[in-house]
Design a protein around this motif. Structure first.
Motif, short mmCIF file in Angstrom:
data_model
loop_
_atom_site.label_atom_id
_atom_site.label_comp_id
_atom_site.label_asym_id
_atom_site.label_seq_id
_atom_site.Cartn_x
_atom_site.Cartn_y
_atom_site.Cartn_z
N THR A 1 -64.73 69.50 -45.46
CA THR A 1 -63.74 70.53 -45.79
C THR A 1 -63.47 71.38 -44.55
O THR A 1 -64.41 71.72 -43.81
CB THR A 1 -64.24 71.43 -46.93
N GLN B 1 -58.13 74.84 -45.96
CA GLN B 1 -57.65 74.47 -47.29
C GLN B 1 -57.64 72.96 -47.52
O GLN B 1 -57.20 72.50 -48.57
CB GLN B 1 -56.22 75.02 -47.48
N ARG B 2 -58.12 72.20 -46.54
CA ARG B 2 -58.07 70.74 -46.66
C ARG B 2 -59.46 70.15 -46.86
O ARG B 2 -60.43 70.61 -46.25
CB ARG B 2 -57.44 70.12 -45.40
N THR B 3 -59.54 69.15 -47.73
CA THR B 3 -60.78 68.42 -47.99
C THR B 3 -60.48 66.93 -47.98
O THR B 3 -59.48 66.48 -48.53
CB THR B 3 -61.40 68.82 -49.34
N TRP B 4 -61.38 66.16 -47.34
CA TRP B 4 -61.23 64.71 -47.28
C TRP B 4 -62.41 64.04 -47.98
O TRP B 4 -63.55 64.50 -47.88
CB TRP B 4 -61.18 64.23 -45.83
N ASP C 1 -53.57 73.92 -39.61
CA ASP C 1 -53.34 73.43 -40.97
C ASP C 1 -52.87 71.98 -41.01
O ASP C 1 -52.72 71.41 -42.10
CB ASP C 1 -52.34 74.32 -41.70
#
Length: 517
Positions: free
Chosen positions: A27, A30-33, A137
């Protein structure tokens, strides 16, 4: 399913992508993979680099604050036998130019904030063929567009475990930085050997806050990938970012000791947030004894672990484990809290006389030498410099002065170049600094040697006072004389608002000497 023993830095990522594809991997903001998504991105980096003409033995570079793209670039370059040189983003323009030219990077990934600095020196970078901008971002940047257009590939069959996969530049506290070449074998050995005390459990999340241009960041990020637990990467190790990550579930952390001091001083709210941690590992600079005692009292349930190491050995060489923190005083060995612990598995440590190069008796001081599969292959393009610090027998000469007690605990006394010689007596600055740190008005301190006509050198102390507390030069000197031999005590004290530090928190004694001169 039992995870296979890795040979390459990306092996465990590929494993978790296979057995837990939809699980949370990483994470950032605001992004999670997921594991499958992150593995795909790494394979796309490898394919994209190959399409740009990067191959085995080549170097690419990354210049930005912490960003997952740096990890992707390191792993992706490693797939095709290339290496990623992670550049300290705080360097001045000419320093960045020196580093990029020194490593010969063909492709450069740069954060948006730093694009103007790179454009200013673009004409001085003859090796760089392609620059890719990356944003915080990830919206509409050149890096993401390049990644999406790239064809994912698997490891090049010609890649070997002894290929360099990462180049990290020494901090440059004594001059121009040198590129430390670290291989897949180095990193795998480090991850496996230094695993004690970092055993992650289901439900844990690892907080990656140390700068990725520092070995403490680039080595530590591999722990989560190795154990298959999620990692949260913060752009910077500021208070808000750390607190946010902890509230998101991060409960394992590695940072410099100064962070704990800031948290304790921040008051009950900050202390409460940090109480959610299961472990806090500290290193890169010593923990002052008063701060260590305060941390153990403030968070008795948190596992504290100290690590000592260097970039040239891929990170950790010795560790003082959580149980050793708790048991030191109970077992009648409070001095062990001042140690750097014992050698990690697979690491040999010896103490050597700096003149004769003979091993010294147990308990005597000398230079710390280290031998392990973690030892670098050398300094990039500097075989003569490499030969000065890596012996034919594979021992790395650390440049640190230390000693080992009968139970194997290592005590780091000083940097060889920082040792003060006054009237023929060796003075180790950490010994003086530990006493200074006990003064009720001292927040931070550092000690250097300054020229003296009679003694050759004498001790000068630089002190940052605690807010609302006062102390005079005479107070500080008298306090030291009550606890140290007089020749070890400061003969002068300079009060500062803050000590000069590099981005990883190490005090820059070079700057203090420069200010004196």
């Amino acid at each position: 399913m039992t995870a296979p023993e890795p040979q390459f830095v990306d092996d465990r990522l590929a494993h978790w992508a296979s057995v837990n594809p939809e699980g949370e991997c990483l994470t950032y903001g605001q992004r999670t993979w997921t594991w499958a998504q992150f593995h795909d991105r790494v394979r796309r980096v490898a394919g994209g680099l190959r399409e740009l003409g990067v191959g085995r033995g080549d170097v690419v570079a990354f210049v930005d604050k912490n960003h997952p793209a740096c990890v992707e670039l390191s792993l992706g370059a490693g797939l095709i036998g290339a290496a990623n040189a992670v550049v300290n983003w705080r360097l001045a323009g000419d320093e960045v130019g020196f580093t990029l030219n020194d490593c010969g990077a063909k492709v450069l990934v740069v954060g948006s904030e730093l694009i103007p600095a790179i454009e200013a020196i673009r004409g001085q970078l003859p090796h760089v063929e392609r620059i890719l901008e990356v944003t915080t971002d990830g919206v509409g940047d050149a890096y993401e567009e390049w990644l999406a257009a790239s064809t994912p590939v698997d490891r090049d069959p010609g890649t070997e475990p002894d290929d360099t996969c990462l180049v990290l530049y020494s901090s440059g506290t004594t001059g121009r930085p040198k590129g430390v070449m670290l291989t897949h074998r180095n990193f795998v050995a480090h991850t496996v050997n230094s695993h004690d005390g970092w055993e992650f459990e289901p439900g844990d999340k690892s907080l990656v806050a140390m700068p990725l241009f520092h070995v403490g960041g680039s080595s530590y990020v591999l722990f989560g990938l190795h154990d298959g637990i999620p990692s949260i990467v913060t752009r910077e190790p500021d208070g808000l970012s750390l607190a946010t990550a902890i509230m998101q579930g991060a409960n394992r952390m590695f940072l410099v000791p100064a962070v704990l001091a800031q948290v304790i001083q921040s008051g009950p709210q900050g202390i409460e947030v940090f109480s959610k941690l299961k472990s806090f590992t500290y290193g890169a600079s010593p923990m002052p004894p008063p701060l260590l005692r305060a941390a153990m009292k403030t968070w008795p349930e948190i596992d504290l672990m100290q690590v000592y190491g260097l970039t040239e050995v891929c990170g950790v060489a010795t560790h003082l484990l959580p149980d050793e923190h708790r048991q030191a005083e109970a077992e009648g060995h409070p001095e062990r809290l001042l140690s750097a612990g014992r050698a990690i598995p697979g690491m040999e440590v010896r103490i050597v006389d700096t003149v004769t190069l003979d091993e010294v008796p147990t308990g005597d001081p000398g230079e710390i030498w280290l031998r392990s599969e973690q030892v670098m292959t050398g300094f990039l393009g500097r075989p003569e410099e490499t030969a000065k610090v890596v012996t034919e027998g594979g021992w790395f000469r650390s440049g640190d002065i230390g000693r080992i007690d009968a139970d194997g605990f290592v005590y780091v006394e000083d940097r060889l170049k920082d040792m003060i010689i006054s009237g023929g007596e060796n003075i180790y600055s950490p010994e003086v600094e530990r006493v200074l740190a006990e003064h009720p008005a001292v927040l931070e301190c550092a000690v250097i040697g300054v020229p003296d006509e009679r003694w050759g050198e004498t001790v000068r102390a630089y002190v940052v006072r605690k807010p609302d507390l006062s102390a005079t030069e005479a107070d500080v000197i008298e306090f030291c004389r009550e606890q140290l031999a007089h020749f070890k005590c400061p003969t002068s004290v300079v009060f500062l608002e803050a000590l000069p530090r590099n981005p990883t928190g190490k005090i820059l004694k070079r700057d203090l000497r420069g200010a004196y001169l």
